[in-house]
Scaffold this active site. Structure first.
Site, PDB file in Angstrom:
ATOM      1  CD  GLN A 147     -13.071  -2.182  -0.858  1.00 26.11           C
ATOM      2  OE1 GLN A 147     -12.277  -2.168   0.078  1.00 26.11           O
ATOM      3  NE2 GLN A 147     -14.267  -2.749  -0.757  1.00 26.11           N
TER       4      GLN A 147
ATOM      5  CG  ASP B 127     -13.789   5.887  -0.775  1.00 25.27           C
ATOM      6  OD1 ASP B 127     -13.681   5.735   0.457  1.00 25.27           O
ATOM      7  OD2 ASP B 127     -12.804   5.904  -1.546  1.00 25.27           O
TER       8      ASP B 127
ATOM      9  NE  ARG C  44      -3.853   0.470   1.994  1.00 29.07           N
ATOM     10  CZ  ARG C  44      -5.067   0.449   2.571  1.00 29.07           C
ATOM     11  NH1 ARG C  44      -5.293   1.149   3.677  1.00 29.07           N
ATOM     12  NH2 ARG C  44      -6.055  -0.248   2.043  1.00 29.07           N
TER      13      ARG C  44
ATOM     14  NE  ARG D 251     -10.056  -5.756   0.171  1.00 29.40           N
ATOM     15  CZ  ARG D 251      -9.376  -4.710   0.651  1.00 29.40           C
ATOM     16  NH1 ARG D 251     -10.013  -3.703   1.203  1.00 29.40           N
ATOM     17  NH2 ARG D 251      -8.061  -4.647   0.538  1.00 29.40           N
TER      18      ARG D 251
ATOM     19  CG  HIS E  46      -8.465   0.014  -2.849  1.00 27.15           C
ATOM     20  ND1 HIS E  46      -7.671  -1.068  -2.517  1.00 27.15           N
ATOM     21  CD2 HIS E  46      -9.168   0.309  -1.712  1.00 27.15           C
ATOM     22  CE1 HIS E  46      -7.889  -1.396  -1.253  1.00 27.15           C
ATOM     23  NE2 HIS E  46      -8.789  -0.588  -0.749  1.00 27.15           N
TER      24      HIS E  46
ATOM     25  CB  CYS F 246     -14.240   0.752   0.063  1.00 23.13           C
ATOM     26  SG  CYS F 246     -13.863   2.511   0.144  1.00 23.13           S
TER      27      CYS F 246
HETATM   28  N1   CP Z   1     -11.331  -0.678   2.426  1.00 29.93           N
HETATM   29  C1   CP Z   1     -10.048  -0.718   2.832  1.00 29.93           C
HETATM   30  O1   CP Z   1      -9.133  -0.894   2.044  1.00 29.93           O
HETATM   31  O2   CP Z   1      -9.883  -0.562   4.169  1.00 29.93           O
HETATM   32  P1   CP Z   1      -8.499  -0.326   4.927  1.00 29.93           P
HETATM   33  O3   CP Z   1      -7.998   1.031   4.514  1.00 29.93           O
HETATM   34  O4   CP Z   1      -8.855  -0.370   6.395  1.00 29.93           O
HETATM   35  O5   CP Z   1      -7.529  -1.385   4.542  1.00 29.93           O
HETATM   36  N1  NVA Z   2     -10.206   6.399  -1.171  1.00 28.44           N
HETATM   37  C1  NVA Z   2      -9.849   5.919   0.141  1.00 28.44           C
HETATM   38  C2  NVA Z   2     -10.060   4.457   0.232  1.00 28.44           C
HETATM   39  C3  NVA Z   2      -9.799   3.859   1.585  1.00 28.44           C
HETATM   40  C4  NVA Z   2      -9.979   2.372   1.622  1.00 28.44           C
HETATM   41  C5  NVA Z   2      -8.419   6.292   0.439  1.00 28.44           C
HETATM   42  O1  NVA Z   2      -7.570   6.182  -0.467  1.00 28.44           O
HETATM   43  O2  NVA Z   2      -8.113   6.702   1.550  1.00 28.44           O
END
Ligand code: CP
Ligand code: NVA
Length: 311
Positions: A138, A226, A108, A294, A135, A266
């Protein structure tokens, strides 16, 4: 692994062909059933996953880590302060070191380019655990959730209310694999990346971008939202709260959708911002199915990537 093996990565949804995505969902359903029957399959016994996180996470971390345990393998969580990608040492050096020791990497990162470099330099499969641009894990879990709920992936209308962000980009790409219509309602200036949009349209995706929430949600089978402010954009939070004020999924907005529409998010959610408490907690919400799935979809993904890359 020998140098001759072409390893596979999952950096964005379009790294998968439709048939591969269908096969992934079939395997995910089998793994979910096996787990529920108390018979998890240890198909990655002896394998190790390295998990690099530059940003916080609940769902992504626990699902990959638990998934690896259930598959008989082991996961190593590397927090932002542990390796300091590109700061303590170069991304290329980290990638090559990890690839000598572990079997899979999930990362990430802030910049998508950092993930791409990691994947280019590591000769083991790399999975995107979220970047500023995509993502994919997701949206794969979201599609699996809709498939479970018997929504027709080739016919449904998915309305997304909010920012044209990483999750939206993965939805745009998903619309090139399946033939659903994807309609985004966002404030002016918060449209998706024009290059990704153009690429997905060129591949035949049916995409509508509007600034009108009612237009996007009209007859929708799925209403998705989101956070208004993604990780890394915290300094813009106050300005975004003002600009997105009319882009909340609430009961008034849901009246535009199909009667049996599902509500998706999400997570993490900000109740009273992008979604009202009543809709998030209401009977149409499947947000915790998404969170659980997930686990199942990523287990299938890890098993598939390990197998593909070992040929
Ligand atoms: N939806 C999601 O990716 O959650 P986290 O940021 O908690 O991993
Ligand atoms: N768009 C959000 C998604 C979190 C799972 C972010 O990038 O923070």
């Amino acid at each position: 692994m020998t140098a001759a093996v072409r390893k596979r990565d999952l950096l964005r949804v379009t790294d998968l062909a439709r048939a591969e995505c269908d096969a992934l969902f079939t395997l995910a359903a089998e793994l979910k059933d096996a787990l529920r029957a108390g018979k998890p399959r240890p198909i990655l016994r002896g394998k190790t996953l390295a998990m690099i996180f530059e940003k916080p996470s609940l769902r992504t971390r626990i699902s990959f880590e638990t998934g690896m345990t259930q598959l008989g393998g082991h996961a190593i969580y590397l927090a932002p302060a542990d390796i300091r990608l590109g700061e303590r040492e170069t991304v290329a050096d980290i990638a090559r070191t990890l690839a000598r020791v572990v079997d899979l990497i999930v990362a990430r990162t802030f910049l998508h380019g950092v993930l791409v470099e990691l994947a280019e330099r590591a000769d083991v499969p790399v999975v995107n655990g979220l970047t500023d641009l995509h993502h994919p894990c997701q949206v794969l879990a979201d599609l699996f959730t809709l498939r479970e709920r018997r929504k027709p992936l080739d016919e449904m209308r998915v309305a997304f209310v909010g920012d044209g962000n990483n999750v939206v980009h993965s939805w745009l790409e998903a619309a090139t694999l399946y033939r659903f219509t994807f309609a985004l309602a966002c404030p002016k200036g918060y449209e998706p990346d024009p290059a990704i949009l153009a690429e997905c349209r060129a591949k035949g995706a049916t995409l509508e971008i509007t600034h009108d929430v009612g237009d996007a949600v009209h007859n929708a089978d799925v209403v998705y939202t989101d956070v208004w402010t993604s990780m890394g954009q915290e300094k813009e939070a106050a300005a975004r709260r003002a600009q997105f004020a009319a882009y909340q999924v609430n009961e008034r907005v849901m009246r535009h959708a199909a009667r049996d529409a599902l509500v998706m998010h999400c997570l993490p959610a900000h109740r009273g911002e992008e979604i009202s408490e009543s809709v998030l907690e209401g009977p149409q919400s499947v947000v915790f199915d998404q969170a659980e799935n997930r686990l199942h979809v990523q287990k299938a993904l890890m098993a598939w990537l390990a197998q593909e890359s070992a040929r």
